[in-house]
Design a protein around this motif. Structure first.
Motif, PDB file in Angstrom:
ATOM      1  N   HIS A  17       0.062 -15.455  -1.061  1.00 45.86           N
ATOM      2  CA  HIS A  17       0.262 -14.016  -1.258  1.00 45.86           C
ATOM      3  C   HIS A  17      -0.507 -13.431  -2.433  1.00 45.86           C
ATOM      4  CE1 HIS A  17       3.630 -15.181   1.304  1.00 45.86           C
ATOM      5  NE2 HIS A  17       3.495 -13.975   1.798  1.00 45.86           N
ATOM      6  N   GLN A  53       6.347  -5.642   3.076  1.00 42.10           N
ATOM      7  CA  GLN A  53       5.357  -6.060   2.091  1.00 42.10           C
ATOM      8  C   GLN A  53       6.078  -6.459   0.821  1.00 42.10           C
ATOM      9  OE1 GLN A  53       2.491  -2.980   1.199  1.00 42.10           O
ATOM     10  NE2 GLN A  53       3.953  -1.372   1.669  1.00 42.10           N
ATOM     11  N   LEU A  61      -2.937 -10.469  -2.217  1.00 42.89           N
ATOM     12  CA  LEU A  61      -2.467  -9.082  -2.089  1.00 42.89           C
ATOM     13  C   LEU A  61      -2.637  -8.311  -3.389  1.00 42.89           C
ATOM     14  CD1 LEU A  61       0.929  -9.765  -0.245  1.00 42.89           C
ATOM     15  CD2 LEU A  61      -1.166  -8.819   0.758  1.00 42.89           C
ATOM     16  N   THR A  74       9.672  -9.936   6.733  1.00 42.92           N
ATOM     17  CA  THR A  74       8.906  -9.958   7.986  1.00 42.92           C
ATOM     18  C   THR A  74       9.839 -10.242   9.170  1.00 42.92           C
ATOM     19  OG1 THR A  74       7.113 -10.855   6.695  1.00 42.92           O
ATOM     20  CG2 THR A  74       6.852 -10.985   9.060  1.00 42.92           C
ATOM     21  N   SER A  87       4.689  -1.320  -2.174  1.00 36.79           N
ATOM     22  CA  SER A  87       3.255  -0.974  -2.046  1.00 36.79           C
ATOM     23  C   SER A  87       2.468  -1.394  -3.283  1.00 36.79           C
ATOM     24  CB  SER A  87       3.082   0.533  -1.898  1.00 36.79           C
ATOM     25  OG  SER A  87       3.791   0.986  -0.799  1.00 36.79           O
ATOM     26  N   CYS A 146       8.878 -13.124   0.989  1.00 35.30           N
ATOM     27  CA  CYS A 146       7.979 -12.292   1.807  1.00 35.30           C
ATOM     28  C   CYS A 146       8.266 -12.495   3.292  1.00 35.30           C
ATOM     29  CB  CYS A 146       6.520 -12.622   1.492  1.00 35.30           C
ATOM     30  SG  CYS A 146       6.049 -12.129  -0.176  1.00 35.30           S
TER      31      CYS A 146
END
Ligand SMILES: Cc1ncc(COP(=O)(O)O)c(C=O)c1O
Length: 461
Positions: A251, A373, A254, A354, A217, A350
């Protein structure tokens, strides 16, 4: 095999649970008489090093894996052979120029301003400690030290509280804030700061995470910046794991706001594919480092005699005096691979999580506790007929079975007080098929445990 990934795909990954016999290793002792080099090296290779978790295996999916590049090992070797003392300009002007330039380049990647600086340290724990020493010295007057309060979340890495303790904070000066449904700090943060101010305390630092260890997170960095500005607090970001996403163009968004930090931790021995003992700490104003850490003992004065502003003495910027030239192995890796390949390897990590999530979603009994994530996904096998405690046991048993089988290493963690399975997949050689097959195996172990009723019904029904 990618230029980053070194591992044999056939290797078992489970030596995590087959421990060495400590007694037989202790029995080797220190000999009074010389032994043949070849014999000693063989012993290292055959009797000592095999007993380790293969954290660089493509299917080592626990903790934060360590998929180190052979290029980093080569950099380590060359650095060790030259045994550079990277403390001062006098002792290592060449490596110091490289370290300073690499720090500037990395700082720019995360959006820190040109005023930023930093240095290489042993890892995230040392980076957090170094940064928090600056937070304490710049935001707390000496007389305020007992009133100072620092804010972390229940998901913040334990090295932060450890660092604060080393810096003299007492447990009641560290607020461990709850997190929202996505495991991010914020919900109660502003109110806690205001309450502490009205109680006569001095809130001085917020530690945000950019990629928590449990779930990947990312805290709301811009909102934390605004709160810190409103109350003159230091904003430290622990990006030990997640800051590497800044090197992936797809990415880096993010991490929005990471460049607003007063200080940042970032480990190269996690997601920049370096061998251990390689992290970085960054600070928004590089002069802050020397203001906190420089010393001028008489036996080092000669080393300072000729240095000017561009000639950095890294021993003035951090905790260590004698330090290895840790930047060189990352420099070598980036020179040989190029930053685009590094960014692509990070993006691949990443995608791995997924794919795992996609496979989990095919069986509705899997509850996705935190979605993929930054390469991490957490999940839990569920069964409406079972108690939460029985499900904890079931999920632990699934992890034990996958370790016994040895195809992959998947361990558990605790989230919201429940046992969940956790995958952290960042190895450049791991494939979509590795991820899907691992999940299918976990499902088959769950089915087998449920069919046998072992543990679950005995202990908890
Ligand atoms: C988010 C985070 N911060 C800090 C650390 C500590 O880093 P190190 O183990 O390099 O000291 C870790 C380690 O996993 C981490 O995941």
């Amino acid at each position: 095999m990618s230029p980053i990934g070194p591992s044999s795909r056939e290797q078992r990954t489970v030596d995590v649970i087959d421990h060495a016999s400590a007694e037989s290793l202790r029995a080797i002792g220190v000999p009074a008489q010389a032994r043949p080099l070849e014999e000693v090296v063989d012993q290292m290779l055959e009797e000592i090093y095999p007993w380790r978790a293969r954290m660089d295996h493509p299917r080592f999916l626990a903790f934060i894996p360590g998929p180190s590049s052979p290029l980093s090992a080569l950099g380590d070797y060359l650095t060790a052979v030259h045994n550079v003392h990277a403390g001062s300009w006098l002792q290592s002007s060449g490596a110091s120029v490289i370290e300073a330039a690499l720090i500037q380049w990395l700082a720019a990647q995360v959006g820190l301003p040109p005023s930023a600086g930093g240095l290489f340290v042993s890892g995230g724990s040392m980076a957090n400690l170094t940064a928090l020493a600056m937070a304490r010295d710049f935001k707390l007057e000496p007389a305020q030290r007992l009133q100072g309060v620092a804010y972390v979340s229940e998901q913040t890495h334990s090295s932060v509280a450890k660092g604060l303790k080393i810096l003299g904070l007492l447990p009641h000066q560290i607020r461990r804030m709850p997190t929202d449904a996505a495991f991010r700090i914020m919900t109660a943060l502003a109110a806690a700061v205001e309450q502490d101010i009205s109680d006569g305390l001095r809130p001085f630092a917020v530690v945000a995470s950019a990629g928590t260890t449990n779930t990947g997170s990312i805290d709301p960095l811009r909102r934390i910046r605004a709160l810190c500005d409103a109350h003159d607090m230091w904003m430290h970001v622990d990006g030990a794991y997640g800051a590497s996403a800044a090197l992936s163009p797809s990415h880096r968004g993010l991490l929005d706001g990471i460049g607003e930090a007063d200080s940042l931790s970032w480990d190269a021995h996690k997601w920049l594919f370096q061998t251990y003992g390689c992290g970085m700490v960054f600070v928004r104003q590089r002069k802050h480092l020397s203001q906190v850490f420089h010393t001028r003992p008489e036996y080092l004065l000669d080393a300072h005699a000729d240095t000017d502003a561009d000639q950095i003495n890294f021993w003035d910027l951090g905790v260590e005096l004698t330090r290895p030239a840790r930047a060189m192995k990352l420099w070598l890796t980036l020179q040989v691979l190029g930053s685009d390949a590094m960014g692509e390897a990070i993006a691949h990590g990443c995608r791995l999580a997924t794919w795992a999530q996609d496979e989990l979603e095919k069986d509705p009994r899997w509850d996705i506790v935190s979605p993929a994530q930054l390469g991490i996904v957490t999940f839990r096998m569920t069964d409406a007929a079972m108690s939460p405690e029985a499900l904890d046991a079931l999920n632990s048993e699934i992890s034990s079975r996958v370790l016994q089988e040895g195809f992959a290493t998947v361990l558990t963690t605790r989230l919201r007080n429940r046992t969940v399975l956790r995958i952290c997949a960042i190895h450049p050689d791991a494939t979509e098929s590795d991820m899907r097959k691992t999940i299918r195996m976990l499902t088959s172990y769950a089915d087998a445990v449920l069919a046998s009723g072992v543990h679950i019904s005995k202990s908890f029904s």
